[in-house]
Design an enzyme around this catalytic site. Structure first.
Site, PDB file in Angstrom:
ATOM      1  N   LYS A 107      -8.282  64.307   0.322  1.00 32.21           N
ATOM      2  CA  LYS A 107      -6.935  64.802   0.004  1.00 32.21           C
ATOM      3  C   LYS A 107      -7.041  66.208  -0.534  1.00 32.21           C
ATOM      4  CE  LYS A 107      -3.291  62.375  -0.258  1.00 32.21           C
ATOM      5  NZ  LYS A 107      -2.492  61.784   0.743  1.00 32.21           N
ATOM      6  N   GLY A 219      13.767  58.456  -3.051  1.00 33.26           N
ATOM      7  CA  GLY A 219      13.245  59.543  -2.231  1.00 33.26           C
ATOM      8  C   GLY A 219      14.117  59.771  -1.013  1.00 33.26           C
ATOM      9  N   GLY A 221      12.763  62.161   1.494  1.00 29.09           N
ATOM     10  CA  GLY A 221      11.916  63.024   2.307  1.00 29.09           C
ATOM     11  C   GLY A 221      11.596  62.324   3.611  1.00 29.09           C
TER      12      GLY A 221
HETATM   13  N1  GLU Z   1      -0.525  62.295   3.790  1.00 33.56           N
HETATM   14  C1  GLU Z   1      -0.386  61.052   4.471  1.00 33.56           C
HETATM   15  C2  GLU Z   1      -0.892  59.915   3.611  1.00 33.56           C
HETATM   16  O1  GLU Z   1      -0.910  59.976   2.399  1.00 33.56           O
HETATM   17  C3  GLU Z   1      -1.016  61.100   5.851  1.00 33.56           C
HETATM   18  C4  GLU Z   1      -2.456  61.407   5.877  1.00 33.56           C
HETATM   19  C5  GLU Z   1      -2.991  61.689   7.262  1.00 33.56           C
HETATM   20  O2  GLU Z   1      -2.257  61.575   8.234  1.00 33.56           O
HETATM   21  O3  GLU Z   1      -4.172  62.020   7.328  1.00 33.56           O
HETATM   22  O4  GLU Z   1      -1.237  58.879   4.090  1.00 33.56           O
END
Ligand code: GLU
Length: 428
Positions: A107, A219, A221
């Site tokens: 992340k 939310g 979004g």
């Molecule tokens: N940000 C999204 C999540 O928390 C997607 C992550 C991704 O597609 O790699 O799952």
């Protein structure tokens, strides 16, 4: 994001420790899995439109790549912290494992408020972020994607910078790209739809008809919007939606007993994702405080915003009628709230299972990019439904058979898969 007295990384570690005990994991495996394997902290100088330079702080955490390259989004948020990114990278490892896709967990984040940045400044920030980590990420190492306040355009700028630096085309470097430029049809819908596929399965197991249920959503979004779209299409009625108001720097819950209309709300939502207060009221919506979403007399709660929303205090406001909580957000429920929810017998679809639709579709995007052949939206969504349904069924079956709380059952599956991969590779 930073919230007084709340540390998501401590929460992620405590959740892990509980399951490590359940699985009787050895010490080296615990030590390996309770923190990211690698993390990067860097400064990103950005030339602003007025000629001045601002320095932004960026992070990328690579929690574990025993099952495949690290995978996970990049968030833009003014209250971003390294501990949030650490926690989220860890949850990504469990997320890719629970849906059994050949990827690990990572992340990223930047401390910034994109609302205050022009499109050109955002572009320079995206490019600067990639310049800082271009040699430590890539299609075979670590694959970013969108997350809170980042979108397909940001992903394309990041891809372009990566390809410029490495001198070739690498469409598998990043996912959540625009359709037509390496993106997958269905990726935009994937997280919200995936959430509702699991809700559908849970309701079937509970013997309830989706068309006879009501929900309250936190939310507005990407995740929330598509969750509302599919849930409503399947006959469910959303009676309240909590939305952030950029001008007032607070959130409001918009309530309509006859059911909120997504199209109608989208038509009065500005580019910051804020619903126009006066227009909503003119359309018959009651405007309540932001926290009111949780105290609605509904069957289902869908927290689709940020961490720490269902905590020791707010959990007390949940009405007796609530039977199901499906976590569209990452980390919305604290350990203290979990205890209360478990005691009350409310069925929980835990975050890293419930919102795994996004990363699952990201994986499909990578597969399509590798083949250079793209599927129809129907094909993508059908494959997504199969994956999410299979993952949900495996977790709920384990929860039933071993009398585990759903979150613990999901953890048992994920942690075992990742621990085994580490063991089989000879790392521990
Ligand atoms: N940000 C999204 C999540 O928390 C997607 C992550 C991704 O597609 O790699 O799952």
């Amino acid at each position: 994001m930073a919230q007084k007295g709340f540390n998501p990384f401590e929460m992620a570690q405590k959740q892990f420790d509980k399951v490590a005990d359940l699985l009787d994991l050895d010490q080296p495996t615990r030590d390996l899995l309770r923190q990211p394997m690698r993390e990067y902290h860097f400064s990103i100088p950005v030339r602003m439109d007025d000629g001045s330079v601002r320095i932004f702080r960026g992070f990328r955490c690579q929690h574990n790549d025993a099952r495949g390259p690290c995978k996970g989004g990049i968030r833009f948020h003014p209250q971003e912290t390294i501990d949030t990114v650490r926690a989220l990278s860890m949850w990504m490892t469990w997320k890719t494992a629970v849906v059994d896709i050949p990827l690990g967990g990572g992340k990223g984040g930047v401390i910034c408020d994109p609302h205050d940045l022009s499109p050109r400044e955002q572009e320079r920030l995206c490019r600067g972020y990639i310049r800082a980590i271009a040699h430590d990420v890539g299609p075979l190492r670590d694959v970013p994607a969108p997350d809170v306040m980042t979108n397909p355009q940001h992903m394309l700028w990041m891809l372009d910078e990566f390809e410029t630096i490495h001198g070739a085309k690498y469409p598998g470097f990043i996912t959540g790209k625009p359709v037509g430029l390496g993106g997958s049809l269905g990726r935009t819908e994937a997280t919200g739809y995936g959430l509702i596929y699991t809700v559908r399965e849970a309701l079937t197991e509970m013997g309830l008809k989706i068309a006879q249920t009501t929900a309250s959503v936190q939310g507005f979004g990407n995740v929330a919007q598509y969750a509302i779209q599919l849930y409503t299409k399947l006959g469910g009625k959303v009676i309240a939606v909590a939305c952030w108001d950029q001008a007032d720097q607070t959130s409001y819950t918009y309530k309509k007993k006859t059911g909120v209309n997504l199209e109608e709300l989208l038509a009065i939502t500005d580019r910051f994702g804020t619903i126009d207060k006066a227009k909503a009221e003119a359309l018959g919506y009651e405007r309540l405080p932001g926290e009111a979403w949780i105290e609605q007399d509904v069957d289902i709660l869908l927290p689709c915003a940020l961490e720490n929303q269902i905590n020791a205090e707010t959990v007390q406001k949940i009405k007796p009628r609530v039977k199901l909580i499906a976590e569209g957000a990452n980390g919305p429920t604290t350990l203290e709230a979990d205890e209360v929810i478990q005691k009350r017998g409310i069925f929980v679809i835990p975050d890293f299972l419930a919102n795994a639709g996004g990363v699952t579709c990201s994986y499909f995007e990578q597969v399509q990019c590798n083949m250079n052949y793209f599927w129809t939206k129907e094909e993508v969504l059908q494959k997504l439904d199969e994956k999410m349904t299979a993952a949900f069924k495996a977790v709920s079956e384990l929860a039933r058979n071993r009398k585990l709380y759903m979150r613990d059952a999901a953890y048992v599956i994920s942690v075992s898969r990742v621990a085994n991969a580490c063991k089989e590779r000879g790392w521990v």
